[in-house]
Enzyme design. Structure first.
Site, PDB file in Angstrom:
ATOM      1  N   TYR A 129     -20.969  24.603  -2.204  1.00  0.00           N
ATOM      2  CA  TYR A 129     -22.125  24.821  -1.322  1.00  0.00           C
ATOM      3  C   TYR A 129     -21.997  26.170  -0.590  1.00  0.00           C
ATOM      4  O   TYR A 129     -22.949  26.957  -0.518  1.00  0.00           O
ATOM      5  CB  TYR A 129     -22.211  23.666  -0.319  1.00  0.00           C
ATOM      6  N   LYS A 133     -24.510  29.537  -0.879  1.00  0.00           N
ATOM      7  CA  LYS A 133     -25.198  30.170   0.249  1.00  0.00           C
ATOM      8  C   LYS A 133     -24.770  31.633   0.393  1.00  0.00           C
ATOM      9  O   LYS A 133     -25.565  32.488   0.788  1.00  0.00           O
ATOM     10  CB  LYS A 133     -24.930  29.384   1.532  1.00  0.00           C
TER      11      LYS A 133
HETATM   12  N1  LIG Z   1     -28.769  20.133   7.788  1.00  0.00           N
HETATM   13  C1  LIG Z   1     -27.940  21.079   8.211  1.00  0.00           C
HETATM   14  O1  LIG Z   1     -27.111  20.865   9.116  1.00  0.00           O
HETATM   15  C2  LIG Z   1     -27.992  22.458   7.618  1.00  0.00           C
HETATM   16  C3  LIG Z   1     -27.061  23.420   8.050  1.00  0.00           C
HETATM   17  C4  LIG Z   1     -27.119  24.697   7.529  1.00  0.00           C
HETATM   18  C5  LIG Z   1     -28.076  24.993   6.589  1.00  0.00           C
HETATM   19  N2  LIG Z   1     -28.946  24.026   6.168  1.00  0.00           N
HETATM   20  C6  LIG Z   1     -29.925  24.396   5.179  1.00  0.00           C
HETATM   21  O2  LIG Z   1     -31.190  23.949   5.585  1.00  0.00           O
HETATM   22  C7  LIG Z   1     -31.986  23.631   4.434  1.00  0.00           C
HETATM   23  C8  LIG Z   1     -32.527  22.241   4.583  1.00  0.00           C
HETATM   24  O3  LIG Z   1     -31.442  21.350   4.749  1.00  0.00           O
HETATM   25  P1  LIG Z   1     -31.667  19.798   5.036  1.00  0.00           P
HETATM   26  O4  LIG Z   1     -30.489  19.353   5.814  1.00  0.00           O
HETATM   27  O5  LIG Z   1     -33.053  19.551   5.513  1.00  0.00           O
HETATM   28  O6  LIG Z   1     -31.467  19.255   3.566  1.00  0.00           O
HETATM   29  P2  LIG Z   1     -32.006  17.944   2.893  1.00  0.00           P
HETATM   30  O7  LIG Z   1     -32.379  16.925   3.894  1.00  0.00           O
HETATM   31  O8  LIG Z   1     -30.953  17.598   1.871  1.00  0.00           O
HETATM   32  O9  LIG Z   1     -33.305  18.456   2.182  1.00  0.00           O
HETATM   33  C9  LIG Z   1     -33.210  19.288   1.066  1.00  0.00           C
HETATM   34  C10 LIG Z   1     -34.549  19.287   0.362  1.00  0.00           C
HETATM   35  O10 LIG Z   1     -34.366  20.007  -0.867  1.00  0.00           O
HETATM   36  C11 LIG Z   1     -35.063  19.322  -1.870  1.00  0.00           C
HETATM   37  N3  LIG Z   1     -34.475  19.610  -3.185  1.00  0.00           N
HETATM   38  C12 LIG Z   1     -33.207  19.412  -3.581  1.00  0.00           C
HETATM   39  N4  LIG Z   1     -33.057  19.800  -4.864  1.00  0.00           N
HETATM   40  C13 LIG Z   1     -34.263  20.258  -5.273  1.00  0.00           C
HETATM   41  C14 LIG Z   1     -34.748  20.790  -6.488  1.00  0.00           C
HETATM   42  N5  LIG Z   1     -33.953  20.951  -7.553  1.00  0.00           N
HETATM   43  N6  LIG Z   1     -36.040  21.138  -6.557  1.00  0.00           N
HETATM   44  C15 LIG Z   1     -36.845  20.987  -5.490  1.00  0.00           C
HETATM   45  N7  LIG Z   1     -36.448  20.496  -4.300  1.00  0.00           N
HETATM   46  C16 LIG Z   1     -35.166  20.125  -4.205  1.00  0.00           C
HETATM   47  C17 LIG Z   1     -34.903  17.864  -1.514  1.00  0.00           C
HETATM   48  O11 LIG Z   1     -35.933  17.162  -2.122  1.00  0.00           O
HETATM   49  P3  LIG Z   1     -35.790  15.563  -2.411  1.00  0.00           P
HETATM   50  O12 LIG Z   1     -35.778  14.912  -1.081  1.00  0.00           O
HETATM   51  O13 LIG Z   1     -37.002  15.284  -3.202  1.00  0.00           O
HETATM   52  O14 LIG Z   1     -34.514  15.405  -3.152  1.00  0.00           O
HETATM   53  C18 LIG Z   1     -35.035  17.895   0.007  1.00  0.00           C
HETATM   54  O15 LIG Z   1     -36.381  17.781   0.397  1.00  0.00           O
HETATM   55  C19 LIG Z   1     -31.063  23.797   3.230  1.00  0.00           C
HETATM   56  O16 LIG Z   1     -31.279  25.031   2.612  1.00  0.00           O
HETATM   57  C20 LIG Z   1     -29.684  23.745   3.836  1.00  0.00           C
HETATM   58  O17 LIG Z   1     -28.712  24.416   3.068  1.00  0.00           O
HETATM   59  C21 LIG Z   1     -28.934  22.785   6.661  1.00  0.00           C
END
Ligand SMILES: NC(=O)c1ccc[n+]([C@@H]2O[C@H](COP(=O)([O-])OP(=O)(O)OC[C@H]3O[C@@H](n4cnc5c(N)ncnc54)[C@H](OP(=O)(O)O)[C@@H]3O)[C@@H](O)[C@H]2O)c1
Length: 210
Positions: A129, A133
């Protein structure tokens, strides 16, 4: 937070959000490394390249914002690539290329396949991961360079940001940042009044080092 990509009604803003991360908490398995790199890096890259010709010329400059992570920082105190030479090449904006980023990802995935990745000097935490990034961040800089030569009337500004530890299903609802707060910076960056900002990495509405 947001779903994959959002075009607003005048498609001048693209936000890339999709990711996968198969390691929860302190786990560090690379079983799904190919999916993680393909989705987070190559998927984002394809979306950006596909979107650019569709983005409408916009007087204020169109915007591409990608949600990234501090885990992908090149020179973070922890969790960085241990090969100084590779880090320097990935940091050297004058020579940074898409090819170098791709070759780095390929090398990691080859080491995953032949079982040597643990001695490869890759980031220690959520290795696949974090690398995905790091690649997104580097690609943001490459694209900013390429897009900077466009004429004023067709300007596209591209940046990325870390939302912090957001309470989502994939973090087990841990963290200090609500999904609304995590999205705030994407909206702010999409509407940045200073149009010339491109190829930068942000957190909490401030520029941070890659
Ligand atoms: N949460 C954190 O603490 C955190 C920290 C740093 C950075 N981020 C970044 O913030 C962003 C959102 O994170 P999050 O925590 O909201 O993640 P999340 O809840 O896992 O959501 C990720 C989304 O990506 C979609 N997805 C995954 N694979 C895909 C594909 N092949 N094609 C299309 N859509 C796809 C998923 O769709 P489905 O639901 O349909 O699978 C989901 O809606 C990410 O880029 C993550 O790296 C998050």
């Amino acid at each position: 937070m947001l779903k994959v990509m959002v075009f607003n009604y005048s498609p001048a803003i693209e936000i890339n959000n999709a990711r996968v991360n198969h390691n929860i908490g302190s786990e560090n398995s690379v079983e799904a490394a190919e999916t993680v790199i393909n989705t987070n890096y190559y998927g984002t890259k394809k979306m950006i390249k596909a979107a650019i010709p569709l983005i409408r010329p916009y007087a204020q400059g169109a915007r591409i914002v990608t949600v990234s992570s501090r885990l992908g920082r090149l020179n973070g105190k922890q969790n960085r690539i241990s090969d100084d030479g590779l880090r320097q090449r990935l940091e050297d904006i004058g020579n940074l290329s898409e090819e170098l980023i791709d070759v780095t990802m390929t090398k990691f995935l080859e080491q995953v396949k032949d079982g040597t990745w643990t001695s490869g000097g890759w980031p220690q935490t959520k290795t696949d991961y974090s690398l995905s990034k790091l690649a997104v961040n580097a690609f943001t800089r490459v694209m900013a360079n390429q897009l900077s030569s466009r004429p004023e009337s067709e300007k596209i500004y591209i940046n990325c940001y870390c939302p912090g530890m957001v309470k989502t299903a994939t973090t087990g609802w841990a963290g200090q940042v609500t999904p609304e707060e995590g999205v705030d910076i994407a909206i702010w960056m999409s509407l940045l009044p200073d149009q010339a900002i491109s190829g930068k990495f942000f957190a909490e509405r401030r520029e941070i080092h890659f």
